[in-house]
Design an enzyme around this catalytic site. Structure first.
Site, PDB file in Angstrom:
ATOM      1  N   ASN A 125      88.796 -50.931  96.521  1.00 23.68           N
ATOM      2  CA  ASN A 125      89.127 -52.224  97.122  1.00 23.68           C
ATOM      3  C   ASN A 125      89.386 -52.098  98.617  1.00 23.68           C
ATOM      4  O   ASN A 125      89.862 -51.071  99.103  1.00 23.68           O
ATOM      5  CB  ASN A 125      90.362 -52.828  96.441  1.00 23.68           C
ATOM      6  CG  ASN A 125      90.113 -53.076  94.966  1.00 23.68           C
ATOM      7  OD1 ASN A 125      88.970 -53.074  94.523  1.00 23.68           O
ATOM      8  ND2 ASN A 125      91.171 -53.282  94.206  1.00 23.68           N
TER       9      ASN A 125
ATOM     10  N   GLU B 199      87.668 -55.993  79.606  1.00 25.65           N
ATOM     11  CA  GLU B 199      86.501 -55.791  78.736  1.00 25.65           C
ATOM     12  C   GLU B 199      86.031 -54.339  78.792  1.00 25.65           C
ATOM     13  O   GLU B 199      86.500 -53.573  79.636  1.00 25.65           O
ATOM     14  CB  GLU B 199      85.365 -56.751  79.112  1.00 25.65           C
ATOM     15  CG  GLU B 199      84.960 -56.697  80.555  1.00 25.65           C
ATOM     16  CD  GLU B 199      84.015 -57.857  80.941  1.00 25.65           C
ATOM     17  OE1 GLU B 199      83.036 -57.580  81.639  1.00 25.65           O
ATOM     18  OE2 GLU B 199      84.290 -59.008  80.547  1.00 25.65           O
TER      19      GLU B 199
ATOM     20  N   HIS C 159      85.851 -47.568 100.020  1.00 21.91           N
ATOM     21  CA  HIS C 159      84.904 -48.537 100.598  1.00 21.91           C
ATOM     22  C   HIS C 159      85.458 -49.220 101.843  1.00 21.91           C
ATOM     23  O   HIS C 159      85.014 -50.311 102.194  1.00 21.91           O
ATOM     24  CB  HIS C 159      84.500 -49.567  99.537  1.00 21.91           C
ATOM     25  CG  HIS C 159      83.670 -48.975  98.427  1.00 21.91           C
ATOM     26  ND1 HIS C 159      83.503 -49.556  97.194  1.00 21.91           N
ATOM     27  CD2 HIS C 159      82.940 -47.815  98.389  1.00 21.91           C
ATOM     28  CE1 HIS C 159      82.713 -48.801  96.428  1.00 21.91           C
ATOM     29  NE2 HIS C 159      82.373 -47.734  97.129  1.00 21.91           N
TER      30      HIS C 159
ATOM     31  N   CYS D 247      79.115 -48.920 120.397  1.00 25.87           N
ATOM     32  CA  CYS D 247      79.909 -47.865 121.045  1.00 25.87           C
ATOM     33  C   CYS D 247      81.011 -47.327 120.142  1.00 25.87           C
ATOM     34  O   CYS D 247      81.689 -46.367 120.488  1.00 25.87           O
ATOM     35  CB  CYS D 247      80.506 -48.363 122.369  1.00 25.87           C
ATOM     36  SG  CYS D 247      81.898 -49.488 122.150  1.00 25.87           S
TER      37      CYS D 247
HETATM   38  C1  BJW Z   1      90.095 -56.882  85.107  1.00 31.70           C
HETATM   39  C2  BJW Z   1      90.821 -58.015  85.369  1.00 31.70           C
HETATM   40  C3  BJW Z   1      92.185 -57.920  85.141  1.00 31.70           C
HETATM   41  C4  BJW Z   1      88.827 -58.500  85.837  1.00 31.70           C
HETATM   42  N1  BJW Z   1      92.712 -56.773  84.709  1.00 31.70           N
HETATM   43  N2  BJW Z   1      90.620 -55.754  84.668  1.00 31.70           N
HETATM   44  C5  BJW Z   1      70.931 -46.265  91.099  1.00 31.70           C
HETATM   45  C6  BJW Z   1      71.772 -45.410  90.437  1.00 31.70           C
HETATM   46  C7  BJW Z   1      72.918 -44.924  91.036  1.00 31.70           C
HETATM   47  C8  BJW Z   1      73.241 -45.284  92.324  1.00 31.70           C
HETATM   48  C9  BJW Z   1      72.401 -46.148  92.989  1.00 31.70           C
HETATM   49  C10 BJW Z   1      71.259 -46.611  92.399  1.00 31.70           C
HETATM   50  N3  BJW Z   1      70.652 -47.451  93.274  1.00 31.70           N
HETATM   51  C11 BJW Z   1      71.374 -47.503  94.407  1.00 31.70           C
HETATM   52  C12 BJW Z   1      72.434 -46.708  94.254  1.00 31.70           C
HETATM   53  C13 BJW Z   1      73.495 -46.474  95.217  1.00 31.70           C
HETATM   54  C14 BJW Z   1      74.480 -47.606  95.285  1.00 31.70           C
HETATM   55  C15 BJW Z   1      74.944 -47.998  93.884  1.00 31.70           C
HETATM   56  O1  BJW Z   1      75.835 -47.434  93.315  1.00 31.70           O
HETATM   57  N4  BJW Z   1      74.322 -49.013  93.330  1.00 31.70           N
HETATM   58  C16 BJW Z   1      74.579 -49.420  91.949  1.00 31.70           C
HETATM   59  C17 BJW Z   1      75.230 -50.797  91.925  1.00 31.70           C
HETATM   60  C18 BJW Z   1      73.282 -49.388  91.206  1.00 31.70           C
HETATM   61  N5  BJW Z   1      75.599 -47.078  96.036  1.00 31.70           N
HETATM   62  C19 BJW Z   1      75.623 -47.106  97.371  1.00 31.70           C
HETATM   63  O2  BJW Z   1      74.749 -47.639  98.042  1.00 31.70           O
HETATM   64  C20 BJW Z   1      76.804 -46.415  98.007  1.00 31.70           C
HETATM   65  N6  BJW Z   1      76.379 -45.506  98.986  1.00 31.70           N
HETATM   66  C21 BJW Z   1      75.577 -44.462  98.699  1.00 31.70           C
HETATM   67  O3  BJW Z   1      75.132 -44.234  97.602  1.00 31.70           O
HETATM   68  O4  BJW Z   1      75.347 -43.661  99.790  1.00 31.70           O
HETATM   69  C22 BJW Z   1      74.383 -42.612  99.667  1.00 31.70           C
HETATM   70  C23 BJW Z   1      73.116 -43.110 100.285  1.00 31.70           C
HETATM   71  C24 BJW Z   1      73.033 -43.217 101.639  1.00 31.70           C
HETATM   72  C25 BJW Z   1      71.843 -43.636 102.207  1.00 31.70           C
HETATM   73  C26 BJW Z   1      70.771 -44.012 101.397  1.00 31.70           C
HETATM   74  C27 BJW Z   1      70.893 -43.936 100.023  1.00 31.70           C
HETATM   75  C28 BJW Z   1      72.081 -43.473  99.453  1.00 31.70           C
HETATM   76  C29 BJW Z   1      77.695 -47.432  98.712  1.00 31.70           C
HETATM   77  C30 BJW Z   1      78.298 -48.421  97.778  1.00 31.70           C
HETATM   78  C31 BJW Z   1      79.087 -49.466  98.554  1.00 31.70           C
HETATM   79  C32 BJW Z   1      79.629 -50.554  97.675  1.00 31.70           C
HETATM   80  N7  BJW Z   1      80.129 -51.607  98.466  1.00 31.70           N
HETATM   81  C33 BJW Z   1      80.775 -52.744  97.849  1.00 31.70           C
HETATM   82  C34 BJW Z   1      81.079 -53.779  98.955  1.00 31.70           C
HETATM   83  C35 BJW Z   1      82.269 -53.296  99.810  1.00 31.70           C
HETATM   84  C36 BJW Z   1      82.625 -54.247 100.877  1.00 31.70           C
HETATM   85  C37 BJW Z   1      83.055 -55.603 100.373  1.00 31.70           C
HETATM   86  O5  BJW Z   1      84.006 -55.732  99.592  1.00 31.70           O
HETATM   87  O6  BJW Z   1      82.416 -56.567 100.774  1.00 31.70           O
HETATM   88  O7  BJW Z   1      81.968 -52.328  97.193  1.00 31.70           O
HETATM   89  S1  BJW Z   1      79.824 -53.459  96.506  1.00 31.70           S
HETATM   90  C38 BJW Z   1      81.205 -53.838  95.490  1.00 31.70           C
HETATM   91  O8  BJW Z   1      81.162 -53.054  94.260  1.00 31.70           O
HETATM   92  C39 BJW Z   1      82.438 -53.337  96.263  1.00 31.70           C
HETATM   93  C40 BJW Z   1      83.268 -52.716  95.166  1.00 31.70           C
HETATM   94  O9  BJW Z   1      84.189 -51.809  95.708  1.00 31.70           O
HETATM   95  C41 BJW Z   1      82.235 -52.111  94.264  1.00 31.70           C
HETATM   96  C42 BJW Z   1      82.714 -51.840  92.867  1.00 31.70           C
HETATM   97  O10 BJW Z   1      83.039 -53.015  92.205  1.00 31.70           O
HETATM   98  P1  BJW Z   1      84.330 -53.061  91.258  1.00 31.70           P
HETATM   99  O11 BJW Z   1      85.548 -52.838  92.041  1.00 31.70           O
HETATM  100  O12 BJW Z   1      84.118 -52.191  90.090  1.00 31.70           O
HETATM  101  O13 BJW Z   1      84.353 -54.601  90.849  1.00 31.70           O
HETATM  102  P2  BJW Z   1      83.497 -55.359  89.718  1.00 31.70           P
HETATM  103  O14 BJW Z   1      83.513 -56.812  90.077  1.00 31.70           O
HETATM  104  O15 BJW Z   1      82.193 -54.752  89.502  1.00 31.70           O
HETATM  105  O16 BJW Z   1      84.324 -55.159  88.374  1.00 31.70           O
HETATM  106  C43 BJW Z   1      85.586 -55.755  88.171  1.00 31.70           C
HETATM  107  C44 BJW Z   1      86.136 -55.263  86.831  1.00 31.70           C
HETATM  108  O17 BJW Z   1      87.455 -55.756  86.683  1.00 31.70           O
HETATM  109  C45 BJW Z   1      85.343 -55.751  85.611  1.00 31.70           C
HETATM  110  O18 BJW Z   1      85.097 -54.634  84.752  1.00 31.70           O
HETATM  111  C46 BJW Z   1      86.289 -56.750  84.935  1.00 31.70           C
HETATM  112  O19 BJW Z   1      86.163 -56.740  83.519  1.00 31.70           O
HETATM  113  C47 BJW Z   1      87.629 -56.216  85.359  1.00 31.70           C
HETATM  114  N8  BJW Z   1      88.710 -57.189  85.431  1.00 31.70           N
HETATM  115  N9  BJW Z   1      89.918 -59.001  85.824  1.00 31.70           N
HETATM  116  C48 BJW Z   1      91.852 -55.700  84.473  1.00 31.70           C
HETATM  117  N10 BJW Z   1      92.980 -59.008  85.359  1.00 31.70           N
HETATM  118 ZN    ZN Z   2      81.114 -51.593 121.988  1.00 32.55          ZN
END
Ligand code: BJW
Ligand code: ZN
Length: 249
Positions: free
Chosen positions: A101, A215, A118, A129
């Site tokens: 987060n 879930e 992240h 810069c």
């Molecule tokens: C509850 C609840 C309650 C609800 N109590 N629970 C294929 C395979 C593997 C990897 C890849 C692939 N294709 C591409 C990739 C790489 C890619 C990736 O992983 N993609 C997959 C999605 C397929 N990853 C990247 O690109 C990363 N970098 C990387 O790999 O670098 C190497 C590289 C460099 C150069 C070229 C190529 C590779 C970077 C990833 C960056 C993610 N960024 C984000 C945005 C951040 C900024 C912003 O906030 O705007 O990060 S995306 C978004 O997802 C955010 C989150 O941190 C992240 C994870 O989401 P999270 O936190 O799990 O949330 P949700 O919504 O998914 O889930 C919520 C959960 O809560 C649910 O399960 C609910 O049930 C639960 N819930 N209420 C308890 N009350």
């Molecule tokens: Zn600058």
């Protein structure tokens, strides 16, 4: 809530615990998750907002989206889940938070050892810069601001798709995962890599994995103990049981 005996025993023995958290832990603070029923990605496309090319193509649109979220985050408060984790610091030798987060709520709840994989929405930097703009009150216009030193575009210090995670932060998080006794996986869909390697590293190093989610997720089949329910309800109950264990010691 009645917890299983194996989990109670693990809590009794544990010295180092780690919380790997995602958007779901902040849902009860009023911050939307990305995926799932009310997730942000149902209405908005991540490829149009959470990557560098989208920012270059339409900086104002991406900036406006982050400003919208900044305002929500600024007006939100840590919930009982964040607070329970912070309170655990009094009860274990080591409590590490590894969060995906960007909302600062763990820090505001009082946790002290936090690895933000992240980035953080309260920080910004110039893409030309590198000058930092880290005041929480920075740039409250909906138009992407420009650097006062070089005129470059200023972006939020968050990790977008295709970008590498801060390497020192990720390395520290991996080390903490390798030495923890229990790894709690809270409110994350565990689909985004490399962040989702953290609980896998913990498990491969012998940690007991506990999931707290409303879930089942991608990682549920690898978990030792799954607790289905809201983080803001389950974590205070875990805190309560830990307190009673520590009092008996
Ligand atoms: C509850 C609840 C309650 C609800 N109590 N629970 C294929 C395979 C593997 C990897 C890849 C692939 N294709 C591409 C990739 C790489 C890619 C990736 O992983 N993609 C997959 C999605 C397929 N990853 C990247 O690109 C990363 N970098 C990387 O790999 O670098 C190497 C590289 C460099 C150069 C070229 C190529 C590779 C970077 C990833 C960056 C993610 N960024 C984000 C945005 C951040 C900024 C912003 O906030 O705007 O990060 S995306 C978004 O997802 C955010 C989150 O941190 C992240 C994870 O989401 P999270 O936190 O799990 O949330 P949700 O919504 O998914 O889930 C919520 C959960 O809560 C649910 O399960 C609910 O049930 C639960 N819930 N209420 C308890 N009350
Ligand atoms: Zn600058």
């Amino acid at each position: 809530m009645k917890f299983k005996e194996e989990f109670i025993e693990k809590l009794k023995e544990a010295e180092s615990i780690l919380f790997f958290t995602g958007a779901g832990i902040s849902a009860e603070s009023g911050i939307s998750t990305f995926r799932g029923t009310n997730g942000l990605w149902n209405k908005l496309k991540p490829e149009e907002l959470a990557n560098f090319d989208a920012f270059l193509k339409n900086p104002d649109r991406v900036w406006e989206w982050y400003q919208y979220r900044r305002k929500i985050i600024k007006n939100s408060k840590p919930n009982p889940a964040h607070k329970s984790i912070a309170e655990m610091e009094k009860l274990f030798d080591e409590v590490v938070v590894v969060t995906q987060n960007i909302d600062n709520l763990h820090r505001r709840a009082g946790s002290t050892e936090i690895y933000e994989l992240h980035g953080n929405i309260e920080r910004n930097y110039c893409i030309k810069c590198g000058r930092r703009y880290d005041s929480p009150n920075f740039g409250f216009d909906d138009v992407a601001p420009k650097c006062s030193d070089c005129g470059g575009l200023i972006r939020p210090d968050v990790v977008w798709f295709g970008e590498t995670l801060p390497q020192d932060v990720f390395a520290s998080a991996e080390n903490a995962a390798a030495r923890c006794d229990i790894c709690f996986v809270v409110g994350t869909s565990a689909v985004v890599y490399p962040a989702a390697y953290i609980p896998i590293t913990a498990k491969n190093s012998g940690a007991y994995l506990v999931e707290v989610n409303i879930e089942t997720t991608e990682i549920s089949s690898s978990i030792h103990y799954s607790l289905l329910g809201k983080a803001g309800e389950i974590l205070p109950q875990i805190l309560k049981i830990v307190k009673s264990i520590k009092q008996k010691k």
